[in-house]
Design a protein around this motif. Structure first.
Motif, PDB file in Angstrom:
ATOM      1  N   ASP A 126       0.844  -1.195   0.000  1.00  0.00           N
ATOM      2  CA  ASP A 126       0.000   0.000   0.000  1.00  0.00           C
ATOM      3  C   ASP A 126       0.881   1.248   0.000  1.00  0.00           C
ATOM      4  OD1 ASP A 126      -2.303  -1.432   0.014  1.00  0.00           O
ATOM      5  OD2 ASP A 126      -2.830  -1.040   2.102  1.00  0.00           O
ATOM      6  N   PRO A 127       0.490   2.288  -0.728  1.00  0.00           N
ATOM      7  CA  PRO A 127       1.274   3.534  -0.690  1.00  0.00           C
ATOM      8  C   PRO A 127       1.140   4.217   0.658  1.00  0.00           C
ATOM      9  CG  PRO A 127      -0.769   3.861  -1.903  1.00  0.00           C
ATOM     10  CD  PRO A 127      -0.691   2.388  -1.608  1.00  0.00           C
ATOM     11  N   ALA A 128       2.157   4.967   1.035  1.00  0.00           N
ATOM     12  CA  ALA A 128       2.096   5.753   2.262  1.00  0.00           C
ATOM     13  C   ALA A 128       1.028   6.826   2.130  1.00  0.00           C
ATOM     14  CB  ALA A 128       3.461   6.386   2.549  1.00  0.00           C
ATOM     15  N   GLY A 129       0.380   7.125   3.222  1.00  0.00           N
ATOM     16  CA  GLY A 129      -0.653   8.157   3.245  1.00  0.00           C
ATOM     17  C   GLY A 129      -0.665   8.814   4.606  1.00  0.00           C
ATOM     18  N   GLU A 130      -1.796   8.709   5.304  1.00  0.00           N
ATOM     19  CA  GLU A 130      -1.857   9.260   6.654  1.00  0.00           C
ATOM     20  C   GLU A 130      -0.902   8.524   7.585  1.00  0.00           C
ATOM     21  OE1 GLU A 130      -6.043  10.917   7.844  1.00  0.00           O
ATOM     22  OE2 GLU A 130      -6.325   8.939   6.941  1.00  0.00           O
ATOM     23  N   HIS A 131      -0.661   7.268   7.294  1.00  0.00           N
ATOM     24  CA  HIS A 131       0.347   6.481   8.013  1.00  0.00           C
ATOM     25  C   HIS A 131       1.469   6.174   7.029  1.00  0.00           C
ATOM     26  CE1 HIS A 131       2.256   3.104  10.102  1.00  0.00           C
ATOM     27  NE2 HIS A 131       1.616   3.477  11.192  1.00  0.00           N
ATOM     28  N   PRO A 132       2.741   6.352   7.433  1.00  0.00           N
ATOM     29  CA  PRO A 132       3.841   6.215   6.472  1.00  0.00           C
ATOM     30  C   PRO A 132       4.135   4.789   6.041  1.00  0.00           C
ATOM     31  CG  PRO A 132       4.692   6.705   8.652  1.00  0.00           C
ATOM     32  CD  PRO A 132       3.201   6.859   8.745  1.00  0.00           C
ATOM     33  N   THR A 133       3.750   3.786   6.840  1.00  0.00           N
ATOM     34  CA  THR A 133       4.067   2.401   6.483  1.00  0.00           C
ATOM     35  C   THR A 133       2.862   1.485   6.692  1.00  0.00           C
ATOM     36  OG1 THR A 133       4.915   1.965   8.716  1.00  0.00           O
ATOM     37  CG2 THR A 133       6.515   2.679   7.043  1.00  0.00           C
ATOM     38  N   PRO A 134       1.748   1.725   6.008  1.00  0.00           N
ATOM     39  CA  PRO A 134       0.564   0.888   6.229  1.00  0.00           C
ATOM     40  C   PRO A 134       0.762  -0.510   5.660  1.00  0.00           C
ATOM     41  CG  PRO A 134       0.211   2.337   4.366  1.00  0.00           C
ATOM     42  CD  PRO A 134       1.532   2.741   4.959  1.00  0.00           C
ATOM     43  N   LYS A 135       0.274  -1.504   6.381  1.00  0.00           N
ATOM     44  CA  LYS A 135       0.298  -2.871   5.866  1.00  0.00           C
ATOM     45  C   LYS A 135      -0.994  -3.127   5.086  1.00  0.00           C
ATOM     46  CE  LYS A 135       4.248  -4.557   7.265  1.00  0.00           C
ATOM     47  NZ  LYS A 135       4.858  -3.258   7.620  1.00  0.00           N
ATOM     48  N   PRO A 136      -0.916  -3.840   3.968  1.00  0.00           N
ATOM     49  CA  PRO A 136      -2.121  -4.137   3.191  1.00  0.00           C
ATOM     50  C   PRO A 136      -3.106  -4.985   3.996  1.00  0.00           C
ATOM     51  CG  PRO A 136      -0.126  -4.628   1.933  1.00  0.00           C
ATOM     52  CD  PRO A 136       0.297  -4.389   3.344  1.00  0.00           C
ATOM     53  N   VAL A 137      -4.381  -4.681   3.869  1.00  0.00           N
ATOM     54  CA  VAL A 137      -5.406  -5.483   4.539  1.00  0.00           C
ATOM     55  C   VAL A 137      -5.326  -6.930   4.059  1.00  0.00           C
ATOM     56  CG1 VAL A 137      -7.897  -5.835   4.788  1.00  0.00           C
ATOM     57  CG2 VAL A 137      -6.934  -3.524   4.948  1.00  0.00           C
ATOM     58  N   ALA A 138      -5.053  -7.118   2.777  1.00  0.00           N
ATOM     59  CA  ALA A 138      -4.980  -8.469   2.216  1.00  0.00           C
ATOM     60  C   ALA A 138      -3.889  -9.302   2.878  1.00  0.00           C
ATOM     61  CB  ALA A 138      -4.737  -8.396   0.708  1.00  0.00           C
ATOM     62  N   LEU A 139      -2.799  -8.653   3.280  1.00  0.00           N
ATOM     63  CA  LEU A 139      -1.704  -9.362   3.946  1.00  0.00           C
ATOM     64  C   LEU A 139      -2.140  -9.849   5.315  1.00  0.00           C
ATOM     65  CD1 LEU A 139       1.395 -10.013   3.622  1.00  0.00           C
ATOM     66  CD2 LEU A 139       1.781  -7.951   4.997  1.00  0.00           C
ATOM     67  N   MET A 140      -2.776  -8.961   6.092  1.00  0.00           N
ATOM     68  CA  MET A 140      -3.220  -9.330   7.424  1.00  0.00           C
ATOM     69  C   MET A 140      -4.384 -10.319   7.356  1.00  0.00           C
ATOM     70  SD  MET A 140      -0.884  -7.672   8.580  1.00  0.00           S
ATOM     71  CE  MET A 140      -0.288  -6.600   9.876  1.00  0.00           C
ATOM     72  N   SER A 141      -5.218 -10.178   6.331  1.00  0.00           N
ATOM     73  CA  SER A 141      -6.334 -11.117   6.151  1.00  0.00           C
ATOM     74  C   SER A 141      -5.828 -12.543   5.957  1.00  0.00           C
ATOM     75  CB  SER A 141      -7.190 -10.718   4.945  1.00  0.00           C
ATOM     76  OG  SER A 141      -7.947  -9.566   5.203  1.00  0.00           O
ATOM     77  N   ARG A 142      -4.735 -12.679   5.241  1.00  0.00           N
ATOM     78  CA  ARG A 142      -4.213 -14.020   4.988  1.00  0.00           C
ATOM     79  C   ARG A 142      -3.752 -14.685   6.283  1.00  0.00           C
ATOM     80  NH1 ARG A 142      -0.389 -15.136  -0.191  1.00  0.00           N
ATOM     81  NH2 ARG A 142      -2.088 -13.870  -1.076  1.00  0.00           N
ATOM     82  N   CYS A 143      -3.109 -13.903   7.146  1.00  0.00           N
ATOM     83  CA  CYS A 143      -2.689 -14.437   8.455  1.00  0.00           C
ATOM     84  C   CYS A 143      -3.901 -14.903   9.245  1.00  0.00           C
ATOM     85  CB  CYS A 143      -1.949 -13.368   9.255  1.00  0.00           C
ATOM     86  SG  CYS A 143      -0.431 -12.734   8.516  1.00  0.00           S
ATOM     87  N   ILE A 144      -4.906 -14.044   9.309  1.00  0.00           N
ATOM     88  CA  ILE A 144      -6.103 -14.352  10.092  1.00  0.00           C
ATOM     89  C   ILE A 144      -6.847 -15.540   9.506  1.00  0.00           C
ATOM     90  CG2 ILE A 144      -8.336 -13.458  10.848  1.00  0.00           C
ATOM     91  CD1 ILE A 144      -6.982 -10.642  10.875  1.00  0.00           C
TER      92      ILE A 144
END
Length: 205
Positions: A126-144
């Protein structure tokens, strides 16, 4: 707690290289030192048979691995996240790194839901925005998805931009998030609330 899925500060004093054209702060908040003190607390919070997923980088991964081992966690094969692009660095004397690691550990015996998936995950960054190093939701979804049944509880003690919370909602799980920085906490709350409201609307269609 069925699982902890988190992206703790790496302790590398990260600075975005795009700070001249973005409103993000020069340095990622609370990133001056790796919060290894949190590892025993995370291990205590996760249920027996639960999983821990900790995002990190190759150069600081060993200290996180040691901290996990010291608590009694069982380290398993780390996940390699292929981000699809790379950050700046030594442009002539080093290889361009486009991967990060997700340390994977158990408390007791943990069984993955869908067999034995590959540890190489290609998920666009994901590109940086309001947070400089956001993790993709898809990445965390895979873990869960791999480790938590629907209705299970997911904890993220370093909530950041709220990606884990959004992912937990999409996976039908309950979520507990902790964030020290007020700005990031507000960002997370907005994103999680918006996701929850959107799903609630579809429930009635």
């Amino acid at each position: 707690m069925a699982a902890i899925v988190t992206d703790p500060p790496y302790g590398i004093a990260y600075q975005t290289g795009r700070r001249k054209v973005m409103s993000t702060p020069d340095m990622l908040a609370n990133d001056s030192e790796a919060p290894l003190w949190s590892v025993p607390l995370m291990y205590e919070a996760v249920a027996d048979g639960g999983a821990l997923y900790l995002c990190t980088r190759f150069d600081v991964a060993p200290i996180w691995q040691q901290a996990l081992t010291n608590t009694g966690a069982t380290l398993k094969t780390p996940i390699v996240w292929d981000k699809g692009n790379w950050t700046s660095g030594d442009l002539t004397g080093d290889y361009a790194n486009q991967c990060e690691l997700i340390l994977f550990a158990h408390k007791g015996r943990h069984t993955l839901k869908d067999g034995r998936p590959s540890n190489l995950w290609r998920v666009p960054r994901d590109p940086a925005g309001e947070h400089p190093t956001p993790k993709p939701v898809a990445l965390m979804s895979r873990c869960i998805h791999n480790s938590v049944n629907k209705g299970g509880v997911v904890l993220d003690p370093f909530m950041g931009s709220g990606s884990t919370g959004v992912a937990a909602i999409r996976e039908g799980c309950h979520f507990i998030g902790i964030e020290l920085e007020p700005k990031y906490f507000d960002i997370s709350c907005r994103r999680i609330e918006a996701e929850d409201n959107q799903l609630s609307i579809f429930d009635f269609i």
